[in-house]
Design an enzyme around this catalytic site. Structure first.
Site, mmCIF file in Angstrom:
data_model
loop_
_atom_site.group_PDB
_atom_site.id
_atom_site.type_symbol
_atom_site.label_atom_id
_atom_site.label_comp_id
_atom_site.label_asym_id
_atom_site.label_seq_id
_atom_site.Cartn_x
_atom_site.Cartn_y
_atom_site.Cartn_z
ATOM 1 N N ASP A 31 36.150 39.386 34.393
ATOM 2 C CA ASP A 31 36.153 38.340 35.421
ATOM 3 C C ASP A 31 34.838 38.339 36.198
ATOM 4 O O ASP A 31 34.609 37.483 37.051
ATOM 5 C CB ASP A 31 37.375 38.449 36.347
ATOM 6 C CG ASP A 31 37.429 39.769 37.091
ATOM 7 O OD1 ASP A 31 36.598 40.659 36.823
ATOM 8 O OD2 ASP A 31 38.330 39.915 37.947
ATOM 9 N N SER A 32 33.935 39.269 35.853
ATOM 10 C CA SER A 32 32.562 39.199 36.361
ATOM 11 C C SER A 32 31.915 37.880 35.962
ATOM 12 O O SER A 32 30.898 37.485 36.522
ATOM 13 C CB SER A 32 31.738 40.377 35.818
ATOM 14 O OG SER A 32 31.853 40.452 34.405
ATOM 15 N N ASP B 173 40.102 40.011 31.060
ATOM 16 C CA ASP B 173 40.536 40.375 32.418
ATOM 17 C C ASP B 173 41.610 39.434 32.925
ATOM 18 O O ASP B 173 41.513 38.209 32.747
ATOM 19 C CB ASP B 173 39.340 40.275 33.373
ATOM 20 C CG ASP B 173 38.771 41.631 33.736
ATOM 21 O OD1 ASP B 173 39.496 42.642 33.631
ATOM 22 O OD2 ASP B 173 37.590 41.670 34.115
ATOM 23 N N LYS C 297 43.080 43.298 30.677
ATOM 24 C CA LYS C 297 42.677 44.351 31.615
ATOM 25 C C LYS C 297 43.157 43.966 33.004
ATOM 26 O O LYS C 297 43.075 42.791 33.382
ATOM 27 C CB LYS C 297 41.164 44.553 31.616
ATOM 28 C CG LYS C 297 40.708 45.614 32.628
ATOM 29 C CD LYS C 297 39.297 46.109 32.373
ATOM 30 C CE LYS C 297 38.201 45.235 32.921
ATOM 31 N NZ LYS C 297 38.271 44.989 34.385
ATOM 32 N N GLU D 254 43.277 45.524 37.255
ATOM 33 C CA GLU D 254 42.747 46.511 38.194
ATOM 34 C C GLU D 254 43.877 47.153 38.991
ATOM 35 O O GLU D 254 44.866 46.489 39.321
ATOM 36 C CB GLU D 254 41.764 45.826 39.161
ATOM 37 C CG GLU D 254 40.542 45.267 38.460
ATOM 38 C CD GLU D 254 39.521 44.658 39.418
ATOM 39 O OE1 GLU D 254 39.687 44.782 40.661
ATOM 40 O OE2 GLU D 254 38.560 44.051 38.917
ATOM 41 N N GLU E 231 35.065 52.678 37.261
ATOM 42 C CA GLU E 231 33.836 52.036 37.752
ATOM 43 C C GLU E 231 33.376 52.629 39.081
ATOM 44 O O GLU E 231 34.192 52.867 39.979
ATOM 45 C CB GLU E 231 34.093 50.529 37.933
ATOM 46 C CG GLU E 231 32.893 49.797 38.535
ATOM 47 C CD GLU E 231 32.971 48.289 38.466
ATOM 48 O OE1 GLU E 231 33.946 47.745 37.926
ATOM 49 O OE2 GLU E 231 32.014 47.647 38.976
HETATM 50 O O1 KIV Z 1 34.627 42.088 35.066
HETATM 51 C C1 KIV Z 1 33.964 42.907 34.413
HETATM 52 O O2 KIV Z 1 32.964 42.580 33.752
HETATM 53 C C2 KIV Z 1 34.398 44.292 34.417
HETATM 54 C C3 KIV Z 1 33.458 45.313 33.861
HETATM 55 C C4 KIV Z 1 32.282 45.451 34.720
HETATM 56 C C5 KIV Z 1 34.140 46.585 33.592
HETATM 57 O O3 KIV Z 1 35.461 44.584 34.883
#
Ligand code: KIV
Length: 288
Positions: A66-67, A105, A135, A137, A204
């Site tokens: 989600d970056s 994510d 994924k 968090e 992280e």
């Molecule tokens: O959102 C993302 O790109 C991430 C990575 C930095 C692990 O969670």
């Protein structure tokens, strides 16, 4: 023609080679045997079909992080990222890859409410993208949700330590685990998520010694970012690693300087357009 494969007749993409066997959640999990992972797991982020094609041969896992909110959309954080964004980019990355396991994510607000909400969101992501894992968090507080998903056939990648979706609670993106009490909590978070059924965990932005401890004490592969070389694998945001941004966190190593190279190419193009030296005969259509 499936939504999850490239139509080489109409797509701009280089057709993928004959599909090989993709990495799976069990094959990634099994890489950590007797407490060690050799060779370490290689993960990079990818948000687009073409980037996925270029990265795939070199990676065990591609993460549609989600970056992308910050990297692709210029958002101030990952908080505003939507399911629609994650599904569109996830499907593109699955289309551009054939070897790496693709994880997507779960965006903020799509899973924290209840295990049932998480299942609805995760199953939508799997159906719409063709990815093999999601994924999310969080640590102990998310353990029940991780178990709920895993028991219903959805492989989960955990994410503990610095969790960017919690930026409003954390007060920023600083390194986590400097206080003993916080370090102990991060170890407990990773343990809880692993015991709940996560097949690997991203750790992280934590002190190196803490990341090393998590990697040695937790049974599933630990993928580090701003963590430790002793982790079972590493992940970076691809655009950071390629040098697309002037400002990157200290833990990023730049393997290229794409920002300068793109600027130079754009400047050369602009000069040729303005000087009428592009296009030339080579790039124009003339009667046969
Ligand atoms: O959102 C993302 O790109 C991430 C990575 C930095 C692990 O969670």
């Amino acid at each position: 023609m499936s939504t999850f494969t490239i139509d080489s007749g109409t797509s701009r993409a280089t057709p993928s080679p004959v599909p090989g066997k993709r990495m799976t959640a069990p094959s990634i999990r099994a890489r950590k045997a007797d407490g060690r992972t050799e060779p370490p797991i290689v993960m990079l982020t990818a948000y687009t079909m073409r980037m996925a094609q270029l990265l795939d041969p070199h990676c065990d896992m591609l993460l549609v992080g989600d970056s992308l909110g910050q990297v692709i959309y210029g958002l101030p954080s990952t908080i505003p990222v939507t399911m629609e964004m994650m599904c569109a980019h996830g499907a593109a990355v699955v289309r551009g890859s054939w070897h790496a396991l693709v994880g997507v994510d779960m965006p903020f607000g799509s899973y924290e409410g209840s295990p049932e909400q998480a299942f609805a969101s995760a199953s939508r992501i799997l159906k719409e993208t063709g990815c093999a894992a999601v994924k999310l968090e969080g640590g102990e507080a998310m353990a029940e949700t991780v178990a709920f998903l895993a028991l219903r056939g959805i492989p989960v990648i955990g994410h503990v330590g610095l969790t960017p979706q919690a930026v409003n609670m954390l007060g920023g993106y600083g390194v986590r685990g400097r206080q003993d009490i916080e370090a102990e909590k991060i170890v407990a978070d990773a343990r809880a998520i692993a015991e709940a059924g996560a097949f690997c965990i991203v750790v992280e932005g934590v002190l190196e010694a803490l990341a090393t401890q998590v990697a040695s004490e937790v049974a599933v592969p630990i993928i580090g970012i701003g963590a430790s070389a002793e982790c079972d694998g590493q992940v970076l945001v691809t655009e950071d690693m390629l040098g697309l941004f002037e400002r990157t966190p200290r833990f990023v190593k730049r393997y290229d300087d794409l920002a300068s190279r793109i600027s130079e190419a754009a400047a050369a193009y602009a000069a040729e357009v303005r000087g009428r030296s592009f296009p030339t005969a080579e790039q124009t259509y003339r009667p046969k």
